[in-house]
Motif scaffolding. Structure first.
Motif, PDB file in Angstrom:
ATOM      1  N   GLU A   1       9.227   2.900   8.347  1.00  0.00           N
ATOM      2  CA  GLU A   1       9.002   1.604   9.011  1.00  0.00           C
ATOM      3  C   GLU A   1       7.784   0.897   8.422  1.00  0.00           C
ATOM      4  OE1 GLU A   1      10.853   2.489  13.467  1.00  0.00           O
ATOM      5  OE2 GLU A   1       8.776   2.995  13.050  1.00  0.00           O
ATOM      6  N   LYS A   2       6.770   1.676   8.108  1.00  0.00           N
ATOM      7  CA  LYS A   2       5.567   1.075   7.513  1.00  0.00           C
ATOM      8  C   LYS A   2       5.902   0.432   6.176  1.00  0.00           C
ATOM      9  CE  LYS A   2       2.075   3.988   9.646  1.00  0.00           C
ATOM     10  NZ  LYS A   2       1.340   5.239   9.546  1.00  0.00           N
TER      11      LYS A   2
ATOM     12  N   PHE B   1     -10.285  -4.003   4.447  1.00  0.00           N
ATOM     13  CA  PHE B   1      -9.707  -4.287   3.130  1.00  0.00           C
ATOM     14  C   PHE B   1      -8.224  -4.646   3.254  1.00  0.00           C
ATOM     15  CE2 PHE B   1      -7.435  -2.605  -0.661  1.00  0.00           C
ATOM     16  CZ  PHE B   1      -7.856  -3.577  -1.557  1.00  0.00           C
ATOM     17  N   TYR B   2      -7.519  -3.920   4.103  1.00  0.00           N
ATOM     18  CA  TYR B   2      -6.091  -4.190   4.279  1.00  0.00           C
ATOM     19  C   TYR B   2      -5.867  -5.635   4.723  1.00  0.00           C
ATOM     20  CZ  TYR B   2      -1.247  -3.410   5.822  1.00  0.00           C
ATOM     21  OH  TYR B   2       0.116  -3.480   5.980  1.00  0.00           O
ATOM     22  N   LEU B   3      -6.642  -6.080   5.697  1.00  0.00           N
ATOM     23  CA  LEU B   3      -6.477  -7.449   6.197  1.00  0.00           C
ATOM     24  C   LEU B   3      -6.858  -8.475   5.132  1.00  0.00           C
ATOM     25  CD1 LEU B   3      -7.891  -7.100   9.835  1.00  0.00           C
ATOM     26  CD2 LEU B   3      -5.506  -7.121   9.118  1.00  0.00           C
TER      27      LEU B   3
ATOM     28  N   PHE C   1       0.811  -1.213   0.000  1.00  0.00           N
ATOM     29  CA  PHE C   1       0.000   0.000   0.000  1.00  0.00           C
ATOM     30  C   PHE C   1       0.847   1.267   0.000  1.00  0.00           C
ATOM     31  CE2 PHE C   1      -4.504  -1.160   1.307  1.00  0.00           C
ATOM     32  CZ  PHE C   1      -4.358  -2.508   1.053  1.00  0.00           C
ATOM     33  N   GLN C   2       0.342   2.283  -0.724  1.00  0.00           N
ATOM     34  CA  GLN C   2       0.989   3.587  -0.649  1.00  0.00           C
ATOM     35  C   GLN C   2       0.893   4.125   0.782  1.00  0.00           C
ATOM     36  OE1 GLN C   2      -0.546   6.495  -3.444  1.00  0.00           O
ATOM     37  NE2 GLN C   2       0.876   8.084  -2.774  1.00  0.00           N
ATOM     38  N   TYR C   3      -0.251   3.903   1.397  1.00  0.00           N
ATOM     39  CA  TYR C   3      -0.436   4.310   2.795  1.00  0.00           C
ATOM     40  C   TYR C   3      -0.862   3.105   3.630  1.00  0.00           C
ATOM     41  CZ  TYR C   3      -0.567   8.843   0.467  1.00  0.00           C
ATOM     42  OH  TYR C   3      -0.260   9.924  -0.309  1.00  0.00           O
ATOM     43  N   PRO C   4       0.120   2.358   4.165  1.00  0.00           N
ATOM     44  CA  PRO C   4      -0.251   1.178   4.963  1.00  0.00           C
ATOM     45  C   PRO C   4      -1.154   1.577   6.130  1.00  0.00           C
ATOM     46  CG  PRO C   4       2.084   1.168   4.451  1.00  0.00           C
ATOM     47  CD  PRO C   4       1.573   2.511   4.039  1.00  0.00           C
TER      48      PRO C   4
ATOM     49  N   ASP D   1       2.983   0.171  -4.551  1.00  0.00           N
ATOM     50  CA  ASP D   1       2.503   1.529  -4.789  1.00  0.00           C
ATOM     51  C   ASP D   1       3.341   2.512  -3.985  1.00  0.00           C
ATOM     52  OD1 ASP D   1       1.114   3.793  -5.415  1.00  0.00           O
ATOM     53  OD2 ASP D   1      -0.820   3.126  -4.614  1.00  0.00           O
ATOM     54  N   GLU D   2       4.250   3.169  -4.661  1.00  0.00           N
ATOM     55  CA  GLU D   2       5.119   4.174  -4.040  1.00  0.00           C
ATOM     56  C   GLU D   2       5.779   3.671  -2.767  1.00  0.00           C
ATOM     57  OE1 GLU D   2       4.114   8.242  -3.871  1.00  0.00           O
ATOM     58  OE2 GLU D   2       2.690   8.107  -5.526  1.00  0.00           O
ATOM     59  N   THR D   3       6.291   2.456  -2.845  1.00  0.00           N
ATOM     60  CA  THR D   3       6.965   1.908  -1.678  1.00  0.00           C
ATOM     61  C   THR D   3       8.231   2.689  -1.365  1.00  0.00           C
ATOM     62  OG1 THR D   3       6.029  -0.231  -2.214  1.00  0.00           O
ATOM     63  CG2 THR D   3       7.892  -0.248  -0.724  1.00  0.00           C
TER      64      THR D   3
END
Ligand code: ATP
Ligand code: MG
Lengths: 251, 451
Positions: A152-153, B401-403, A86-89, A172-174
């Motif tokens: 860290e995320k 959704f993340y999970l 995810f771009q924003y975890p 995505d933008e890691t």
């Protein structure tokens, strides 16, 4: 092979199309990069591939290994080999990182017809992968992503990718928010996964990442369409000239 | 009996009065004039007040007059006594193996054969209320405690309890004693017929003493029970008490439970309530800081489904300076369940340096579930830090959704998020064994409600 065919996407509430006919093919074993201006639809594309419900596909299809992903639940897509960094975890208070990781690893192993890991076996695996990515044991003890720094995320995302053994990775933008050392570590993590049975798509704004993860192809997404594709040199050109030319074209 | 009766008396209310007239002479303390007067005065108050209804502000969300159509007769001794297997079945995993001192009260009476209260020496006294009232050396103390309750005179539930109480646990921890094992008071129904059970527990933790007390309210035989329990607690100076209530009565049980807690100088009190049972429940907590420097952590986890209704109403009275209160109450509400939280924190003049924080949160799983939260602050001192908050919402779709994107099936992902939500409240339980047993119960609730 990942095949995206004439993909049109809008949000569930809104009539405006975000993706306006995306065509993109990534052959198995290749690494492709997607670049493009802010708001051009890169994350939307990634989410739609992963099955987020906020979006509605009005036309087109996404095929992975010849099968459409569109009717599958997110967890079924994960079982089919997909992993989205995810771009924003997302921070999830109250969910212990290790419990979550073990549940995810075993859910996927089970779904893919493999052997589940016992607690000790999982701990060993998690330690080994975490060490390689410089994820501290202390981070693993915290609730999932809670209070993690941006970098860290991102490292936690790559750790998950390493543990879940996907065959199709979308990042995505890691690279955003990573310091120089972390960027190298993350790139090494991705490169370690590179192989004939792994298809990788990296979304990035910076040519720098592509020095570490050298792509087979580079695509430009602008206003919901792929407007240009080329070799790794394309990223260098974009770095110099920006997106102005494509934005006019796509309008 | 001679007293004024409210003009709108319902059939159930009249039946409750008649029950009292019928059994008053057999109740503990009947032969003691002071005790008998306490009861008849209480019944006179109840007769005047009746069951509380929604036009009374404190009962706005929980209308007992409407809900209690039929008054079950007072509990009698069960025809077939409860045995060890029954207790085992009632307690479930985690609690059945808890190493503890245990007292079992079936229906309206303590069961000595199932109670393990040996080897206490002079560190602690555990006995039944019935026995304490019969003891000439204890009766005066019991009467004094009963007369000085924290609930206002116009609390009809407490008045009804005072009139009808048939038994309960009296626990007195001696000054300086450290009781390491939890003390577990188990209340079950052994009768097969519908019943009204009225219980009164008295707990006193002596100066500097420490204890953990767990109350379990459950049903083994009839679930048709109206249970009205009142637990009075006094925590002495510098003493510490962890106090936990678990209520998992089968439906359609009704549970009215009132805690009254007095804290003395420097006392530390942690109260926790776990509610998954009963068709209707009301948990009242009256807590008063009597002397400076004490702290109270109150927390609760309520998990409801179907048409269950559960109400937690707190009155935290900062009557002394430099005291700290924390409240965290969480509700998971499925189907058409309704959760109610009313939290009143009152800071009296002169209660400077009061530090009070309160939070209530509802997680709505069911489309028709409802969470009503009413925090209330009343501050008459100027140098205080007080705050409260309340949230109500559904499962966070982004987290879900993340999970799922990581391969967790939807139900597993939901369960993770619900457990994470409720886990924050469970974390307030310091005793590890009890906390883990409660976690298992919460997990079992999840699979149960989904089935
Ligand atoms: N759930 C949504 N609801 C409404 N609009 C959305 C939603 N998701 C995306 N959009 C809109 O779609 C467009 C594309 O957004 P997207 O996040 O895909 O861009 P991006 O290319 O990833 O941008 P960035 O480089 O800034 O990450 C934006 O205009 C955005 O506001
Ligand atoms: Mg984006």
């Amino acid at each position: 092979m990942l095949e995206i065919k004439n993909l049109h996407v809008k949000t569930a509430e809104d009539e405006n199309e975000i993706l306006r006919g995306v065509d993109l093919t990534i052959p198995e074993g290749e690494v492709h990069a997607i670049m493009g201006p802010n708001g051009s639809g890169k994350s939307t594309l990634a989410y739609v591939i992963a099955g987020k419900e906020d979006y509605e596909v009005t036309e087109g299809d996404i095929l992975w290994k010849g099968e459409s992903l569109l009717e599958m639940a997110p967890e079924e897509r994960a079982a089919a080999g997909l992993f989205l960094a995810f771009q924003y975890p997302v921070e999830i208070p109250g969910v212990a990182t290790m419990t979550f990781l073990r549940t995810a690893v075993n859910a996927l192993r089970k779904a893919r017809g493999g052997e589940e890991l016992d607690v000790a076996g999982f701990m060993r695996l998690a330690r080994e992968k975490a060490d390689a990515l410089n994820v501290s044991q202390e981070m693993l003890k915290r609730p999932l992503n809670v209070g993690f720094s941006g970098g860290e995320k991102k490292r936690m995302e790559i750790l998950q990718m390493a543990l879940l053994e996907p065959s199709l990775c979308i990042l995505d933008e890691t690279d955003s928010g990573l310091d120089i050392d972390a960027l190298r570590i993350v790139a090494e993590g991705v490169n370690a996964l590179r192989g004939p049975e792994r298809t990788i798509c990296v979304i990035t704004h910076y040519q720098r990442l592509l020095n570490y993860i050298v792509p087979d192809r580079v695509h430009v997404l602008s206003k919901g369409r792929i407007v240009e594709s080329g070799g790794k040199e394309l990223a260098l050109e974009l770095e110099k000239s920006g997106y102005a030319a494509y934005q006019d074209e796509a309008a | 009996m001679n007293y004024a009766v409210q003009s709108t008396e319902t059939e159930a209310e009249r039946a409750l009065r008649e029950h009292f007239d019928a059994i008053a002479s057999e109740l503990p303390g009947a032969d003691d004039a002071a005790f008998a007067k306490l009861r008849s005065d209480a019944m006179a108050r109840f007769a005047k007040l009746g069951l509380p209804h929604r036009r009374i502000e404190e009962w706005k969300y929980t209308d007992l007059k409407a809900a209690i159509k039929e008054a079950y007769p007072p509990a009698k001794d069960a025809a077939e006594p409860i045995d060890e297997n029954d207790i085992y079945d009632v307690l479930g995993r985690g609690f059945d193996e808890l190493l503890c001192y245990r007292i079992v009260v079936a229906d309206g009476r303590l069961v000595p054969e199932l109670s393990h209260i040996d080897g206490l020496g002079d560190r602690m006294e555990i006995r039944s209320l019935r026995e304490a009232v019969a003891d000439d050396d204890r009766r005066a103390w019991v009467v004094a405690e009963l007369e000085g309750t924290l609930a206002p005179d116009n609390d009809p539930v407490v008045a009804l309890n005072t009139a009808l109480m048939s038994d309960g646990a009296v626990i007195r921890v001696a000054e300086g004693a450290e009781i390491n094992r939890p003390i577990h008071v188990v209340f079950v129904t052994g009768a097969t017929e519908p019943e009204t059970v009225s219980l009164r527990n008295l707990i006193e933790v002596g100066v500097g003493a420490r204890a953990t007390i767990l109350e379990t309210y459950s049903t083994r035989r009839t679930p048709q029970v109206l249970r009205n329990s009142v637990t009075q607690v006094r925590v002495g100076a510098e003493a510490r008490l962890a106090h936990i209530k678990l209520q998992n009565q089968a439906m359609p049980a009704r549970d009215l439970a009132t805690w009254m807690v007095r804290l003395h100088e420097g006392a530390q009190y942690r109260g926790f309530q776990f509610t998954i049972g009963s068709a209707l429940s009301r948990n009242q907590i009256y807590l008063r800081f009597e002397e400076p420097g004490a702290s109270a952590h109150l927390a609760g986890a309520t998990m409801l489904w179907d048409e269950q209704h559960s109400d937690t109403t707190l009155y935290v009275d900062h009557a002394a300076p430099e005291c700290t209160s924390r409240e965290l109450f969480k509700y998971v509400l499925d189907d058409r369940a309704r959760g109610v939280f009313q939290g009143k924190v009152s800071v009296k003049p002169g209660a400077q340096k009061t530090d009070g924080k309160q939070m209530a949160q509802g997680l709505l799983l069911g489309q028709f579930a409802e969470f009503d939260s009413k925090p209330e602050l009343e501050i008459f001192a100027d140098d205080v830090v007080c705050g409260h908050g309340s949230t109500s919402g559904q499962i966070d779709e982004t987290q879900l959704f993340y999970l799922r994107a990581r391969g967790l099936p939807e139900e597993v992902a939901r369960a993770f998020l619900i457990q994470a939500f409720i886990g924050e409240a469970l974390a307030e339980v310091e005793n590890e064994e009890i906390r883990e047993a409660l976690r298992m119960m919460a997990a079992a609730w999840l699979s149960h409600s989904r089935a």
